[in-house]
Write a protein that holds these residues in place. Structure first.
Motif, PDB file in Angstrom:
ATOM      1  N   LEU A   1      74.024 -41.962  49.784  1.00 54.87           N
ATOM      2  CA  LEU A   1      73.921 -40.587  49.025  1.00 54.87           C
ATOM      3  C   LEU A   1      73.212 -39.554  49.757  1.00 54.87           C
ATOM      4  O   LEU A   1      72.030 -39.613  50.184  1.00 54.87           O
ATOM      5  CB  LEU A   1      72.896 -41.044  47.698  1.00 54.87           C
ATOM      6  CG  LEU A   1      72.423 -39.897  46.827  1.00 54.87           C
ATOM      7  CD1 LEU A   1      73.578 -39.080  46.466  1.00 54.87           C
ATOM      8  CD2 LEU A   1      71.545 -40.388  45.694  1.00 54.87           C
ATOM      9  N   VAL A   2      74.181 -38.600  50.161  1.00 54.98           N
ATOM     10  CA  VAL A   2      73.863 -37.486  50.991  1.00 54.98           C
ATOM     11  C   VAL A   2      73.359 -36.142  50.224  1.00 54.98           C
ATOM     12  O   VAL A   2      74.289 -35.653  49.710  1.00 54.98           O
ATOM     13  CB  VAL A   2      74.899 -37.130  52.004  1.00 54.98           C
ATOM     14  CG1 VAL A   2      74.177 -36.154  53.038  1.00 54.98           C
ATOM     15  CG2 VAL A   2      75.408 -38.615  52.740  1.00 54.98           C
ATOM     16  N   LEU A   3      72.029 -35.756  50.273  1.00 53.79           N
ATOM     17  CA  LEU A   3      71.638 -34.710  49.607  1.00 53.79           C
ATOM     18  C   LEU A   3      71.942 -33.452  50.274  1.00 53.79           C
ATOM     19  O   LEU A   3      72.201 -33.273  51.356  1.00 53.79           O
ATOM     20  CB  LEU A   3      70.006 -34.934  49.602  1.00 53.79           C
ATOM     21  CG  LEU A   3      69.671 -35.903  48.817  1.00 53.79           C
ATOM     22  CD1 LEU A   3      67.934 -35.706  48.551  1.00 53.79           C
ATOM     23  CD2 LEU A   3      70.122 -36.064  47.335  1.00 53.79           C
ATOM     24  N   GLY A   4      72.592 -32.388  49.285  1.00 54.70           N
ATOM     25  CA  GLY A   4      73.341 -31.349  50.116  1.00 54.70           C
ATOM     26  C   GLY A   4      72.133 -30.315  50.464  1.00 54.70           C
ATOM     27  O   GLY A   4      70.850 -30.476  50.230  1.00 54.70           O
ATOM     28  N   ALA A   5      72.626 -29.303  51.257  1.00 53.54           N
ATOM     29  CA  ALA A   5      71.943 -28.191  51.784  1.00 53.54           C
ATOM     30  C   ALA A   5      73.001 -26.853  51.926  1.00 53.54           C
ATOM     31  O   ALA A   5      74.046 -27.254  51.517  1.00 53.54           O
ATOM     32  CB  ALA A   5      71.334 -28.724  53.155  1.00 53.54           C
ATOM     33  N   ALA A   6      72.370 -26.102  52.672  1.00 55.56           N
ATOM     34  CA  ALA A   6      73.258 -24.886  52.638  1.00 55.56           C
ATOM     35  C   ALA A   6      74.691 -24.899  53.202  1.00 55.56           C
ATOM     36  O   ALA A   6      74.713 -26.035  54.197  1.00 55.56           O
ATOM     37  CB  ALA A   6      72.569 -23.759  53.259  1.00 55.56           C
ATOM     38  N   VAL A   7      75.397 -24.164  52.893  1.00 56.69           N
ATOM     39  CA  VAL A   7      76.881 -24.064  53.587  1.00 56.69           C
ATOM     40  C   VAL A   7      76.927 -22.488  53.985  1.00 56.69           C
ATOM     41  O   VAL A   7      76.356 -21.764  53.413  1.00 56.69           O
ATOM     42  CB  VAL A   7      77.975 -24.208  52.619  1.00 56.69           C
ATOM     43  CG1 VAL A   7      79.099 -23.932  52.976  1.00 56.69           C
ATOM     44  CG2 VAL A   7      77.968 -25.593  51.863  1.00 56.69           C
ATOM     45  N   TRP A   8      77.332 -22.366  55.154  1.00 60.10           N
ATOM     46  CA  TRP A   8      77.451 -21.141  55.940  1.00 60.10           C
ATOM     47  C   TRP A   8      79.079 -21.137  56.044  1.00 60.10           C
ATOM     48  O   TRP A   8      79.688 -21.528  56.751  1.00 60.10           O
ATOM     49  CB  TRP A   8      77.103 -21.190  57.349  1.00 60.10           C
ATOM     50  CG  TRP A   8      75.342 -21.164  57.174  1.00 60.10           C
ATOM     51  CD1 TRP A   8      74.431 -21.419  56.415  1.00 60.10           C
ATOM     52  CD2 TRP A   8      74.347 -21.195  58.348  1.00 60.10           C
ATOM     53  NE1 TRP A   8      73.229 -21.525  56.582  1.00 60.10           N
ATOM     54  CE2 TRP A   8      73.059 -21.361  58.043  1.00 60.10           C
ATOM     55  CE3 TRP A   8      74.800 -21.315  60.046  1.00 60.10           C
ATOM     56  CZ2 TRP A   8      72.053 -21.581  58.859  1.00 60.10           C
ATOM     57  CZ3 TRP A   8      73.647 -21.341  60.894  1.00 60.10           C
ATOM     58  CH2 TRP A   8      72.347 -21.420  60.190  1.00 60.10           C
ATOM     59  N   GLY A   9      79.319 -19.953  55.178  1.00 60.09           N
ATOM     60  CA  GLY A   9      80.973 -19.668  55.148  1.00 60.09           C
ATOM     61  C   GLY A   9      81.441 -20.855  54.560  1.00 60.09           C
ATOM     62  O   GLY A   9      81.263 -21.143  53.286  1.00 60.09           O
ATOM     63  N   GLU A  10      82.353 -21.574  55.074  1.00 57.19           N
ATOM     64  CA  GLU A  10      82.803 -22.762  54.727  1.00 57.19           C
ATOM     65  C   GLU A  10      82.345 -24.201  55.507  1.00 57.19           C
ATOM     66  O   GLU A  10      83.028 -25.179  55.134  1.00 57.19           O
ATOM     67  CB  GLU A  10      84.389 -22.668  54.791  1.00 57.19           C
ATOM     68  CG  GLU A  10      85.081 -21.711  53.784  1.00 57.19           C
ATOM     69  CD  GLU A  10      86.401 -21.710  53.439  1.00 57.19           C
ATOM     70  OE1 GLU A  10      86.929 -22.597  54.381  1.00 57.19           O
ATOM     71  OE2 GLU A  10      87.055 -21.000  52.772  1.00 57.19           O
ATOM     72  N   GLU A  11      81.363 -23.743  56.346  1.00 53.59           N
ATOM     73  CA  GLU A  11      80.776 -24.891  57.046  1.00 53.59           C
ATOM     74  C   GLU A  11      79.542 -25.426  56.669  1.00 53.59           C
ATOM     75  O   GLU A  11      78.701 -24.514  56.302  1.00 53.59           O
ATOM     76  CB  GLU A  11      80.946 -24.368  58.429  1.00 53.59           C
ATOM     77  CG  GLU A  11      82.067 -24.270  59.265  1.00 53.59           C
ATOM     78  CD  GLU A  11      83.162 -25.230  59.209  1.00 53.59           C
ATOM     79  OE1 GLU A  11      82.770 -26.169  59.570  1.00 53.59           O
ATOM     80  OE2 GLU A  11      84.331 -24.932  58.885  1.00 53.59           O
ATOM     81  N   PRO A  12      79.073 -26.582  56.803  1.00 54.70           N
ATOM     82  CA  PRO A  12      77.856 -27.076  56.692  1.00 54.70           C
ATOM     83  C   PRO A  12      76.896 -26.319  57.514  1.00 54.70           C
ATOM     84  O   PRO A  12      77.146 -26.070  58.747  1.00 54.70           O
ATOM     85  CB  PRO A  12      77.970 -28.565  56.711  1.00 54.70           C
ATOM     86  CG  PRO A  12      79.318 -29.004  56.839  1.00 54.70           C
ATOM     87  CD  PRO A  12      80.005 -27.764  57.232  1.00 54.70           C
ATOM     88  N   SER A  13      75.638 -25.836  57.097  1.00 58.05           N
ATOM     89  CA  SER A  13      74.535 -25.183  57.842  1.00 58.05           C
ATOM     90  C   SER A  13      74.226 -26.443  58.875  1.00 58.05           C
ATOM     91  O   SER A  13      74.520 -27.601  58.588  1.00 58.05           O
ATOM     92  CB  SER A  13      73.519 -24.997  57.072  1.00 58.05           C
ATOM     93  OG  SER A  13      73.010 -25.986  56.423  1.00 58.05           O
ATOM     94  N   PRO A  14      73.389 -26.101  59.980  1.00 59.55           N
ATOM     95  CA  PRO A  14      73.062 -26.990  60.981  1.00 59.55           C
ATOM     96  C   PRO A  14      72.079 -28.036  60.222  1.00 59.55           C
ATOM     97  O   PRO A  14      72.308 -29.501  60.564  1.00 59.55           O
ATOM     98  CB  PRO A  14      72.197 -26.399  61.976  1.00 59.55           C
ATOM     99  CG  PRO A  14      72.796 -25.059  61.903  1.00 59.55           C
ATOM    100  CD  PRO A  14      73.105 -24.808  60.512  1.00 59.55           C
ATOM    101  N   VAL A  15      71.338 -27.668  59.234  1.00 60.53           N
ATOM    102  CA  VAL A  15      70.459 -29.021  58.706  1.00 60.53           C
ATOM    103  C   VAL A  15      71.522 -29.901  57.777  1.00 60.53           C
ATOM    104  O   VAL A  15      71.418 -31.091  57.919  1.00 60.53           O
ATOM    105  CB  VAL A  15      69.650 -28.154  57.493  1.00 60.53           C
ATOM    106  CG1 VAL A  15      68.885 -29.206  56.698  1.00 60.53           C
ATOM    107  CG2 VAL A  15      68.420 -27.427  58.416  1.00 60.53           C
ATOM    108  N   PHE A  16      72.298 -29.195  56.887  1.00 63.66           N
ATOM    109  CA  PHE A  16      73.191 -30.205  56.360  1.00 63.66           C
ATOM    110  C   PHE A  16      74.234 -30.934  56.951  1.00 63.66           C
ATOM    111  O   PHE A  16      74.527 -32.373  57.059  1.00 63.66           O
ATOM    112  CB  PHE A  16      74.073 -29.220  55.393  1.00 63.66           C
ATOM    113  CG  PHE A  16      74.838 -30.005  54.208  1.00 63.66           C
ATOM    114  CD1 PHE A  16      74.519 -31.271  53.742  1.00 63.66           C
ATOM    115  CD2 PHE A  16      75.922 -29.435  53.560  1.00 63.66           C
ATOM    116  CE1 PHE A  16      75.214 -31.844  52.788  1.00 63.66           C
ATOM    117  CE2 PHE A  16      76.586 -29.980  52.603  1.00 63.66           C
ATOM    118  CZ  PHE A  16      75.998 -31.213  52.306  1.00 63.66           C
TER     119      PHE A  16
END
Length: 193
Positions: A40-55
């Motif tokens: 179960l992977v908890l969400g984090a920010a998306v930059w544009g259409e790509e996952p942020s570095p944290v995500f």
């Protein structure tokens, strides 16, 4: 007498905040790695259409768990943030597919905007798909609060924090820890009502 009560209350609050801080930090070192049905992977920010570095680091850890046989499914959480054209979970799904995870082994929820909703909506996916246990994936300092929420939503979950968190500098760790202390105490108060 009034001031004495105030100072006693202030001292109690400082001690409690320090206790919670140490507890969250200590919990961040627990990795209960074992075989489970899903990550179960908890969400984090998306930059544009790509996952942020944290995500991206969270997704990478979920993929690692899948590729190394610890889980059979990946559950990605997270809805659309402001100014994004894609949900966090959809971005994670596309990223995982690009990294050789079969689409039929990926489940997503796209409604959540906060950690509590991540867990709530994921718990419904878990029940609908007869998943009995999950490895919870997030940043280490996020784990204590997220695991408490898993308990509250009757999820059988085990900790598997990202080994490659993007919060590496002392300043970033202190900021993240302070944020987690605030939200953890807030969630404890929320549970009382």
């Amino acid at each position: 007498m009034k001031y004495k009560k105030f100072y006693i209350l202030l001292i109690f609050m400082v001690i409690y905040i320090l206790y919670v801080s140490v507890s969250i930090y200590s919990y961040s070192n627990i990795n209960d790695l074992r075989k489970a049905d899903a990550a179960l992977v908890l969400g984090a920010a998306v930059w544009g259409e790509e996952p942020s570095p944290v995500f991206e680091e969270r997704i990478n850890h979920g993929i690692w768990l899948y590729m190394n046989g610890y889980v059979d499914k990946l559950i990605f959480t997270g809805g659309k943030g402001e100014n994004t054209s894609i949900s966090e979970s959809a971005a994670a799904k596309y990223y995982a597919i690009e990294h050789s995870v079969p689409e039929n082994d990926i489940l997503i929820e796209e409604k959540s905007t906060i950690t509590q909703e991540n867990i709530l909506y994921a718990s419904k996916i878990v029940k609908e798909n007869n998943i009995s246990s999950v490895l919870l994936v997030s940043d280490p300092l996020h784990m204590k609060r997220a695991m408490l929420m898993c308990k509250d939503y009757d999820l059988t979950a085990y900790t598997s924090p990202t080994p490659t968190t993007m919060y590496k500098t002392t300043k970033n760790k202190i900021i993240f820890l302070s944020r987690e202390v605030f939200f953890y105490i807030g969630y404890q108060i929320y549970r009382l009502f």
